[in-house]
Structures are given as structure tokens and as C-alpha cells.
Design a protein around this motif. Sequence first.
Motif, mmCIF file in Angstrom:
data_model
loop_
_atom_site.group_PDB
_atom_site.id
_atom_site.type_symbol
_atom_site.label_atom_id
_atom_site.label_comp_id
_atom_site.label_asym_id
_atom_site.label_seq_id
_atom_site.Cartn_x
_atom_site.Cartn_y
_atom_site.Cartn_z
ATOM 1 N N ILE A 1 -0.424 -7.053 -2.577
ATOM 2 C CA ILE A 1 -0.473 -8.092 -1.555
ATOM 3 C C ILE A 1 0.185 -9.336 -2.121
ATOM 4 O O ILE A 1 -0.077 -9.721 -3.265
ATOM 5 N N THR A 2 1.021 -9.955 -1.313
ATOM 6 C CA THR A 2 1.639 -11.225 -1.670
ATOM 7 C C THR A 2 1.191 -12.258 -0.640
ATOM 8 O O THR A 2 1.308 -12.021 0.555
ATOM 9 N N VAL A 3 0.659 -13.383 -1.120
ATOM 10 C CA VAL A 3 0.216 -14.470 -0.244
ATOM 11 C C VAL A 3 0.919 -15.740 -0.684
ATOM 12 O O VAL A 3 0.798 -16.152 -1.844
ATOM 13 N N TRP B 1 -7.221 -7.219 2.692
ATOM 14 C CA TRP B 1 -6.285 -7.447 3.788
ATOM 15 C C TRP B 1 -7.017 -7.964 5.030
ATOM 16 O O TRP B 1 -6.507 -8.830 5.737
ATOM 17 N N ILE C 1 -7.569 -11.647 4.452
ATOM 18 C CA ILE C 1 -6.308 -12.378 4.634
ATOM 19 C C ILE C 1 -6.004 -12.539 6.115
ATOM 20 O O ILE C 1 -5.541 -13.594 6.551
ATOM 21 N N GLU D 1 -5.463 -16.042 7.903
ATOM 22 C CA GLU D 1 -4.201 -16.289 8.600
ATOM 23 C C GLU D 1 -4.464 -16.790 10.013
ATOM 24 O O GLU D 1 -3.797 -17.704 10.498
ATOM 25 N N ALA E 1 1.846 -13.783 4.356
ATOM 26 C CA ALA E 1 1.215 -12.705 3.601
ATOM 27 C C ALA E 1 1.948 -11.404 3.880
ATOM 28 O O ALA E 1 2.462 -11.186 4.981
ATOM 29 N N GLU F 1 2.854 -7.648 7.658
ATOM 30 C CA GLU F 1 3.321 -8.958 7.226
ATOM 31 C C GLU F 1 2.933 -10.027 8.245
ATOM 32 O O GLU F 1 2.969 -9.788 9.455
#
Length: 83
Positions: free
Chosen positions: A8-10, A26, A29, A33, A40, A79
Motif C-alpha cells: 500500500i502506498t499512501v 485498506w 484507508i 479517504e 492511496a 487507487e
Amino acid sequence: MDQYQYRITVNQQQGNILDFFPNEQWQRITEIENQRGIDAKLERRLITDTSIFPLLTDPSGYMRLNNNIIVSPWQTIAEFKEV
């Protein structure tokens, strides 16, 4: 021996590579979001044996770890982008 790895990229900060689907992370997140708006991305890659090579139309990006194991490129599966 097929296995997926996830990351995961945030907000351009990559997390650790995981050997399991990060369902709880997730979901959290997704909640953040909806409240704040963040960037993300959830990605996965396949780790498998080399028998997949003849089936690939474009093997570029695949890495050979040893004579029997290869790793696919990262693939985005979900995404969020702040607008």
C-alpha cells in the motif's frame, strides 16, 4: 507455487511488502479517504515458477530470482486520487 505479495502506498509513502491481502488496512484507508481525501494505491505482484514465461505475450518487467522463481511487475488493483 503461486503467491501474491501486496503493498500500500499512501501520499507517496510506500508501506511494507505483505504476504497477505491487507483487508483491514485498506478498509481503514478507505474510511480516511472519505473523510480527508488522500492519495492511496493498493498493488500486488505474482511470485511463481518460470513455467509461466511461454504464456506471456510481454515478459518485460518480470524478474528472475533464481532458476525456478520469477516475480511479476507491480500491478495496481485499487487507487484513490485526491482531486
